[in-house]
Write a protein that holds these residues in place. Sequence first.
Motif, short mmCIF file in Angstrom:
data_model
loop_
_atom_site.label_atom_id
_atom_site.label_comp_id
_atom_site.label_asym_id
_atom_site.label_seq_id
_atom_site.Cartn_x
_atom_site.Cartn_y
_atom_site.Cartn_z
N LYS A 281 0.81 -1.22 0.00
CA LYS A 281 0.00 0.00 0.00
C LYS A 281 0.85 1.28 0.00
O LYS A 281 0.52 2.25 -0.67
CB LYS A 281 -0.92 -0.01 1.23
CG LYS A 281 -1.91 1.13 1.22
CD LYS A 281 -2.93 1.04 2.33
CE LYS A 281 -3.85 2.27 2.27
NZ LYS A 281 -4.61 2.44 3.50
N TYR A 282 1.93 1.28 0.80
CA TYR A 282 2.65 2.53 1.02
C TYR A 282 4.04 2.59 0.39
O TYR A 282 4.71 3.61 0.48
CB TYR A 282 2.81 2.79 2.51
CG TYR A 282 1.52 2.82 3.29
CD1 TYR A 282 0.69 3.94 3.19
CD2 TYR A 282 1.13 1.77 4.10
CE1 TYR A 282 -0.50 3.98 3.89
CE2 TYR A 282 -0.05 1.81 4.81
CZ TYR A 282 -0.86 2.92 4.71
OH TYR A 282 -2.03 2.97 5.40
N GLY A 283 4.53 1.50 -0.17
CA GLY A 283 5.91 1.49 -0.63
C GLY A 283 6.85 1.33 0.56
O GLY A 283 6.41 1.09 1.67
N GLY B 57 9.84 3.55 1.67
CA GLY B 57 10.15 4.73 2.47
C GLY B 57 9.00 5.70 2.49
O GLY B 57 8.04 5.57 1.74
N CYS C 296 9.62 9.06 2.27
CA CYS C 296 10.05 10.16 1.41
C CYS C 296 9.77 11.55 1.96
O CYS C 296 9.51 12.47 1.20
CB CYS C 296 9.42 10.05 0.02
SG CYS C 296 10.19 8.79 -0.97
N THR D 160 3.87 12.14 7.18
CA THR D 160 2.97 11.53 8.15
C THR D 160 2.01 10.63 7.40
O THR D 160 1.25 11.10 6.56
CB THR D 160 2.17 12.60 8.90
OG1 THR D 160 3.09 13.47 9.53
CG2 THR D 160 1.28 11.97 9.95
N ILE D 161 2.09 9.35 7.69
CA ILE D 161 1.20 8.42 7.01
C ILE D 161 0.21 7.91 8.05
O ILE D 161 0.55 7.86 9.24
CB ILE D 161 2.05 7.32 6.35
CG1 ILE D 161 2.90 8.00 5.29
CG2 ILE D 161 1.18 6.23 5.73
CD1 ILE D 161 3.88 7.19 4.58
N ASP D 162 -0.96 7.54 7.63
CA ASP D 162 -1.98 7.21 8.65
C ASP D 162 -1.51 6.11 9.61
O ASP D 162 -1.87 6.14 10.78
CB ASP D 162 -3.33 6.88 8.00
CG ASP D 162 -3.23 5.90 6.86
OD1 ASP D 162 -2.11 5.40 6.63
OD2 ASP D 162 -4.25 5.63 6.19
N ILE E 52 -1.18 11.33 5.13
CA ILE E 52 -1.57 10.79 3.84
C ILE E 52 -1.93 9.32 4.02
O ILE E 52 -1.54 8.69 5.01
CB ILE E 52 -0.46 10.95 2.78
CG1 ILE E 52 0.82 10.22 3.19
CG2 ILE E 52 -0.17 12.41 2.55
CD1 ILE E 52 1.87 10.21 2.11
N ALA E 53 -2.67 8.79 3.09
CA ALA E 53 -3.15 7.41 3.25
C ALA E 53 -2.73 6.54 2.09
O ALA E 53 -3.39 5.57 1.76
CB ALA E 53 -4.67 7.42 3.41
N SER E 54 -1.62 6.90 1.44
CA SER E 54 -1.14 6.08 0.33
C SER E 54 0.36 6.28 0.22
O SER E 54 0.94 7.01 0.99
CB SER E 54 -1.83 6.51 -0.96
OG SER E 54 -1.35 7.79 -1.33
N ALA E 55 0.96 5.62 -0.78
CA ALA E 55 2.39 5.84 -1.00
C ALA E 55 2.58 7.27 -1.49
O ALA E 55 1.71 7.81 -2.17
CB ALA E 55 2.90 4.85 -2.04
N PRO E 56 3.70 7.91 -1.15
CA PRO E 56 3.93 9.30 -1.57
C PRO E 56 4.36 9.38 -3.03
O PRO E 56 5.43 9.86 -3.35
CB PRO E 56 5.03 9.78 -0.62
CG PRO E 56 5.73 8.55 -0.19
CD PRO E 56 4.76 7.43 -0.26
N ASN F 292 10.47 12.40 -3.51
CA ASN F 292 10.41 11.18 -4.30
C ASN F 292 11.03 11.45 -5.66
O ASN F 292 10.39 11.32 -6.68
CB ASN F 292 8.93 10.77 -4.40
CG ASN F 292 8.70 9.60 -5.29
OD1 ASN F 292 9.58 8.77 -5.47
ND2 ASN F 292 7.52 9.54 -5.87
N ALA G 6 9.13 5.76 -4.71
CA ALA G 6 8.31 5.68 -3.50
C ALA G 6 7.17 4.69 -3.69
O ALA G 6 6.80 3.98 -2.77
CB ALA G 6 7.75 7.05 -3.16
N ALA G 7 6.66 4.65 -4.91
CA ALA G 7 5.52 3.75 -5.15
C ALA G 7 6.04 2.36 -5.49
O ALA G 7 7.25 2.14 -5.60
CB ALA G 7 4.70 4.30 -6.29
N GLY H 176 13.88 6.01 -2.26
CA GLY H 176 12.60 5.64 -1.69
C GLY H 176 12.69 4.65 -0.55
O GLY H 176 11.83 3.79 -0.38
#
Lengths: 487, 489
Positions: free
Chosen positions: A142-144, A146, A148, A156-158, B71-75, B109, B114-115, B314
């Motif tokens: 979902k987030y990869g 790092g 970054c 800040t990630i949830d 945030i709620a996903s990959a940057p 990124n 990152a993704a 990343g």
Amino acid sequence: MDAVMASAVMNFVNATLDCVKFALDAPSARAVVFGVHIGGHLFIEVFLLVVILFLLSQKSYKPPKRPLTNKEIDELCEEWVPGPLIPSLDKELLYEPPVLESAAGPHSIINGKEVVNFASANYLGLIGHPKLLESCSSALAKYGVGSCGPRGFYGTIDVHLDCETRIAKFLGTPDSILYSYGLSTMFSAIPAFSKKGDIIVADEGVHWGIQNGLHLSRSTVVYFKHNDMDSLRETLEKITSKYKRTKNLRRYIVVEAVYQNSGQIAPLDEIIKLKEKYRFRVLMDESNSLGVLGSSGRGLTEYYGVSAEKIDIITAAMGHALATEGGFCTGNARVIDHQRLSSSGYVFSASLPPYLASAAITAIDIVEENPNLITKLKSNIAMLWKGLSKIPGFTIASNPESPIVYLRLEKSTGSMKDDLNLLENIAERVLKEESVFVVTSKRSTLDKCRLPVGIRLFVSAGHSESDLLKASESLKKVAASVLGDHN
Amino acid sequence: MIAIPYLTALTTYFSYGLLFAFGQFRDFFRKIFDWCSANSLQGYAPICLGLEDFYIRRLYLRIQDCFGRPIASAPDAWFDVVERYSNDSNKTLKRTDKISRCLNLGSYNYLGFAAADEYCTPRVVGTLKKYSPSTCSTRVDGGTTALHNELEECVANFVRKPAAIVFGMGYVTNSAILPVLMGKGSLIISDSLNHNSIVNGARGSGATIRVFQHNMPSHLEEVLREQIAEGQPRTHRPWKKIMVIVEGIYSMEGELCKLPEIIAVCKKYKAYIYLDEAHSIGAVGKTGRGVCELLGVDTADVDIMMGTFTKSFGSCGGYIAGSKELIQYLKYTCPAHLYATSISPPAAQQIISSIKVILGEDGSNRGAQKLAQIRENSNFFRSELQKMGFEVLGDNDSPVMPIMLYNPAKIPAFSRECLKQNVAVVTVAFPATPLLLARARICISAAHSREDLIKALQVISRVGDLVGIKYFPAEPTKQDQGGKSVKYD
């Protein structure tokens, strides 16, 4: 002869006196200006005044300032020889740690051989736990890898926020804050709270992360004897009486719950009594006690049956029992919010990779769901303790309930370096001959801790009975042979 | 050197003055209120004394929502920003379940790693299964796996140095290495805008610290001459060693380091040079090898090369690269090597894999494409912004481009308006920049497509008009402000 001399002097004095008399009786000396007699002495006074004015008008003597000419600076720069960047390397610097070819679980592979691993602080045996891996891989998807960015700038990630809430809920504190590395937690948190002029009383056995924090805070640091409550009391008493009049002085006591450098457990009940008596705040590092001490693994506060809120600031690295990475600090909302803009390791560093935060959440879930892991760890510690207590030439320096079993030489050779070489030798042979991976407590040259070095065994709930027996048997055997040779 | 127009300087000072006065006014009533209610401190000194947290309470909290947006996903190029609301006029922010899909102009990124990546991600997951997320041990104990050694070799090869050592966090890399290398009697000469980790590392080392004006080799030379001639303070003994610390790309300025000139000065005066490539490694240079490659500097001339893996690769962590002896010595003495948990194996794998992609060792030319893309994207975006009349800092080829805002009110205005139009930007204010020089910072990524950038430019232009930050007339060349400006470092 004498008489002639005397009369000559007399004649000279008389002649001089006559002279002066004449000068004072001179007509000008008897002049009257505006009804005031100008005595002859006035001439002398005027003369002296002129001399004084003349002297005052002169510049005082200063050695002439001659700044270095460009040529001289050139020469100095030419002459200057810098020291080497690093000192020349000794042979002993060529130490190469064993290379693991598998995960660092209770059984690992080194040089193609399976060994029993006592070098990883994998206290609850969570390395390789399927639930942990599952949560990591879904977070990776979902987030990869790092984040970054630092927390302030979209780093800040949830899961970070969820993890902070989860930790606070687990420990029963109002709030917590995540750091991206265990080591940076303490050395960022301390300078955020303690500034120049404040006072910190710290145990002399604290690890380097704390030592660096103390240094960076630029506060007045006073050390007390390692884990010695009488020494702490004395120090607090002394400081309190010395700074009785100083208002608004922030005072802190800094301790570790389980000392990384000795395996001792801090007597928290005593510390709380002293802290409340002398009005100091307590900063405690729970890196090696979280998930280990207390009936449900909530650390030293649970072990002593006190509420976690009694300790003002609790920090911990998550690279031990939780089998992930990073660190956290927990306390009341005021303490946590303050760090979000004042703690340099939090503000200026990229945030924790989200998959590690997700692993921390899962690890806490596992700890809560499986209290038997902690019971198993406790019985393992007791068993290893028993097995190791009769090794010739060694004493156990750690607390019987500490997950770090710390073996110290009974008779030191006199120098820390020789002791370390000897222990290194034992550890190496135990690994090579007996396939048991134990490590010595290595010290950086920057480390100010002067506690004796030793062999450290990190006990895990994942170790089986036979692993523990094997460890104590093989250590006994190798120690007897090495120390026998040595004597 | 930033030239801030007189009128803007004046209004900025006025704004801060107003905020300060109003804050003091509120503090006054707060004090009366506190005095009436019972003292809750029970004999402890307050955690913050006097004005220590004044800035946070009275200035920062008002615009808190512009920072730390979850945030709620990959940057990636586009990401999901979680919406927040506040019931107590911004004192605390609560998350909602709502998200808005925004264009990401804030994350570091640079190369788009990152993704999820077709080459890296499967390998990272494989490593996770093999090595678990952590070793729970330090590098010298049981935390060195075959993967860690491979990573160090790979990094040394990538940055073209004989050896390298890696750590699990970039910040720790700087702050734990400097105390090992420098100590009492040695001198650190640091660029005035160096990152906080370098500042903390230098402080922790106990060495004397001198600062030279940002990116000015001539001033560096002046400082070096003066210091060598004078020697240590008070004793006037000669310095044991001198180290000059610079960064490859300055993250708040977007400027490239004048490395060739600085190296020439350092060589002349026999000072060691420490180059922090946190933002430049992977992002610039023909094959992504950082400022040395971009500016044509031989890496043998740089004594210590430092960088981080958080940005272009990343992942997380940092490295030091240098001579074999240096690295060997660090492995024996560096506290971060001896006492910190070793870098997480999946993160290590991400670095190895992304370096392989960059170098084309994965069997594709995706790495070269990414590098070409980021250069093209950055230069396009920068020149368009300049054409619109924004005051943009930094050099060509640098993917970091700050847009000057100055007035405190423009910080939240710019950030919120952009977010409303689904463009997420970073605004930077004190303490990361000087009080007067608040700015927005754009970080360009190779993952941005041309359409993304055009959308971003449209939004920024609209918001720029609204907020009034087009300080130059909309022309391709900058107008000389002449005597009508205040010089400001």
